[in-house]
Design a protein around this motif. Sequence first.
Motif, short mmCIF file in Angstrom:
data_model
loop_
_atom_site.label_atom_id
_atom_site.label_comp_id
_atom_site.label_asym_id
_atom_site.label_seq_id
_atom_site.Cartn_x
_atom_site.Cartn_y
_atom_site.Cartn_z
N PHE A 274 38.82 31.76 39.86
CA PHE A 274 39.51 32.30 38.69
C PHE A 274 39.11 33.76 38.52
CE2 PHE A 274 39.24 27.74 37.75
CZ PHE A 274 40.55 27.46 37.38
N LEU A 275 40.10 34.61 38.29
CA LEU A 275 39.84 36.04 38.15
C LEU A 275 40.34 36.57 36.82
CD1 LEU A 275 40.96 37.39 41.65
CD2 LEU A 275 38.68 36.64 40.95
N CYS A 276 39.53 37.40 36.18
CA CYS A 276 39.99 38.22 35.06
C CYS A 276 39.22 39.54 35.14
CB CYS A 276 39.83 37.52 33.72
SG CYS A 276 38.14 37.22 33.21
N THR A 277 39.41 40.39 34.18
CA THR A 277 38.82 41.73 34.30
C THR A 277 37.29 41.69 34.21
OG1 THR A 277 40.80 42.67 33.30
CG2 THR A 277 38.85 44.07 33.40
N GLY A 278 36.77 41.11 33.13
CA GLY A 278 35.33 41.20 32.89
C GLY A 278 34.51 40.02 33.35
N ASN A 279 35.17 38.88 33.69
CA ASN A 279 34.46 37.66 34.04
C ASN A 279 33.43 37.30 32.96
OD1 ASN A 279 32.22 36.39 36.60
ND2 ASN A 279 33.98 35.38 35.71
N SER A 280 33.84 37.53 31.71
CA SER A 280 32.93 37.25 30.60
C SER A 280 33.48 36.21 29.64
CB SER A 280 32.65 38.54 29.82
OG SER A 280 33.83 39.02 29.21
N ALA A 281 34.77 35.86 29.77
CA ALA A 281 35.36 34.92 28.82
C ALA A 281 36.33 33.97 29.52
CB ALA A 281 36.06 35.68 27.69
N ARG A 282 37.58 34.40 29.73
CA ARG A 282 38.61 33.49 30.23
C ARG A 282 38.25 32.83 31.56
NH1 ARG A 282 42.91 38.20 29.61
NH2 ARG A 282 40.96 39.25 30.15
N SER A 283 37.85 33.62 32.53
CA SER A 283 37.57 33.03 33.85
C SER A 283 36.33 32.15 33.82
CB SER A 283 37.43 34.14 34.90
OG SER A 283 36.47 35.10 34.51
N GLN A 284 35.37 32.47 32.95
CA GLN A 284 34.20 31.61 32.81
C GLN A 284 34.58 30.27 32.19
OE1 GLN A 284 31.20 32.13 33.95
NE2 GLN A 284 31.19 34.30 34.44
N LEU A 285 35.44 30.31 31.17
CA LEU A 285 35.92 29.07 30.55
C LEU A 285 36.65 28.21 31.57
CD1 LEU A 285 37.31 30.54 27.19
CD2 LEU A 285 35.20 29.22 27.48
N ALA A 286 37.52 28.85 32.36
CA ALA A 286 38.29 28.11 33.35
C ALA A 286 37.40 27.51 34.43
CB ALA A 286 39.34 29.04 33.98
N GLU A 287 36.42 28.28 34.89
CA GLU A 287 35.49 27.77 35.90
C GLU A 287 34.77 26.53 35.39
OE1 GLU A 287 31.36 29.01 38.26
OE2 GLU A 287 32.47 30.54 37.14
N ALA A 288 34.25 26.60 34.17
CA ALA A 288 33.51 25.47 33.61
C ALA A 288 34.42 24.25 33.43
CB ALA A 288 32.89 25.87 32.28
N LEU A 289 35.65 24.47 33.00
CA LEU A 289 36.58 23.37 32.78
C LEU A 289 36.95 22.66 34.08
CD1 LEU A 289 38.94 24.96 30.12
CD2 LEU A 289 37.70 22.80 29.84
N LEU A 290 37.33 23.44 35.09
CA LEU A 290 37.75 22.81 36.34
C LEU A 290 36.58 22.11 37.01
CD1 LEU A 290 39.91 22.16 38.40
CD2 LEU A 290 39.49 24.38 39.48
N ARG A 291 35.41 22.71 36.96
CA ARG A 291 34.24 22.06 37.56
C ARG A 291 33.93 20.75 36.83
NH1 ARG A 291 30.60 26.13 37.71
NH2 ARG A 291 31.22 26.67 39.83
N HIS A 292 34.10 20.74 35.51
CA HIS A 292 33.84 19.53 34.73
C HIS A 292 34.87 18.46 35.03
CE1 HIS A 292 32.59 16.99 31.42
NE2 HIS A 292 33.82 16.98 30.96
N GLN A 293 36.14 18.85 35.13
CA GLN A 293 37.21 17.87 35.32
C GLN A 293 37.31 17.36 36.75
OE1 GLN A 293 41.07 18.95 33.81
NE2 GLN A 293 40.24 19.90 31.98
N ALA A 294 37.05 18.23 37.72
CA ALA A 294 37.31 17.84 39.11
C ALA A 294 36.37 18.54 40.08
CB ALA A 294 38.77 18.15 39.47
N GLY A 295 35.10 18.62 39.70
CA GLY A 295 34.13 19.26 40.59
C GLY A 295 33.90 18.49 41.87
N HIS A 296 34.34 17.22 41.90
CA HIS A 296 34.26 16.41 43.11
C HIS A 296 35.37 16.76 44.09
CE1 HIS A 296 37.00 14.60 40.24
NE2 HIS A 296 37.65 14.10 41.27
N PHE A 297 36.37 17.51 43.62
CA PHE A 297 37.57 17.78 44.41
C PHE A 297 37.71 19.25 44.76
CE2 PHE A 297 42.45 17.77 44.37
CZ PHE A 297 42.53 17.30 45.67
#
Length: 251
Positions: free
Chosen positions: A9-32
Amino acid sequence: MLAMKRVIFLCTGNSARSQLAEALLRHQAGHFFEVFSAGSQPHDIDPRTIAALQKFHLPVDGLQSKSIDEFAGQSFDYVITLCDKARQECAQLPQAREVIAWDYPDPRTSDNPRAFELTLQELNERIKMFVLVQSKEQKGALNPVINPLQLFKCLADETRLAVMLLLQHRGTLSVTELAQALQESQPKVSRHLAQLRGCGLVLDERCNQNVLYQVHPRLPDWSVRVLHEAAQADSQHIQQLAQRIQERSNA
């Protein structure tokens, strides 16, 4: 498990949106998925990002701000940009198989005190759909590739293990039947089934008004033996769960 896909996931600062998305996808489907995030102009993670994740009991371990440059030369199955600026700069990742643009306003610039929570919720719905689509695409794969670590990681949950053993015992079951047997809500059972689909452990097929689930018929022989032995070792419990389904059908 089917071969893990790499997502960044990419955004400008990697301080909000992309961090939220990374945590969500890893939580939902980190096995995949192998999940990463980065920024074109990274700076420290906004404390409100961490607060929003913690409020919804999502793990924050390992999250840190990173530059796109750290991933130069690496290949990804999906590059997902979360702002227009990042989309324009994602050419720095030439080995992306597919680039997907999700444009979300930066919660840091919002006057709404709940901006981070709302962004998290919106991303959560988008990512759930992304995971669902990916699992649907993978369900028809002829030969799921799975090793012992991946199998046990995917089954390291009481509900998912019970689902697999019930399917091993009964052949095919619907979400309604599984929820009845496990005495859990249908949404919860559906979430676990989505994870099992993502692992390549189950297949689903629509039959009239129902969707029926079964153990993937092309699992490696060793994993089928593991499930069979586990079902035998816990046969009394599995039979008790199956009896609830029978009682419902007789009612």
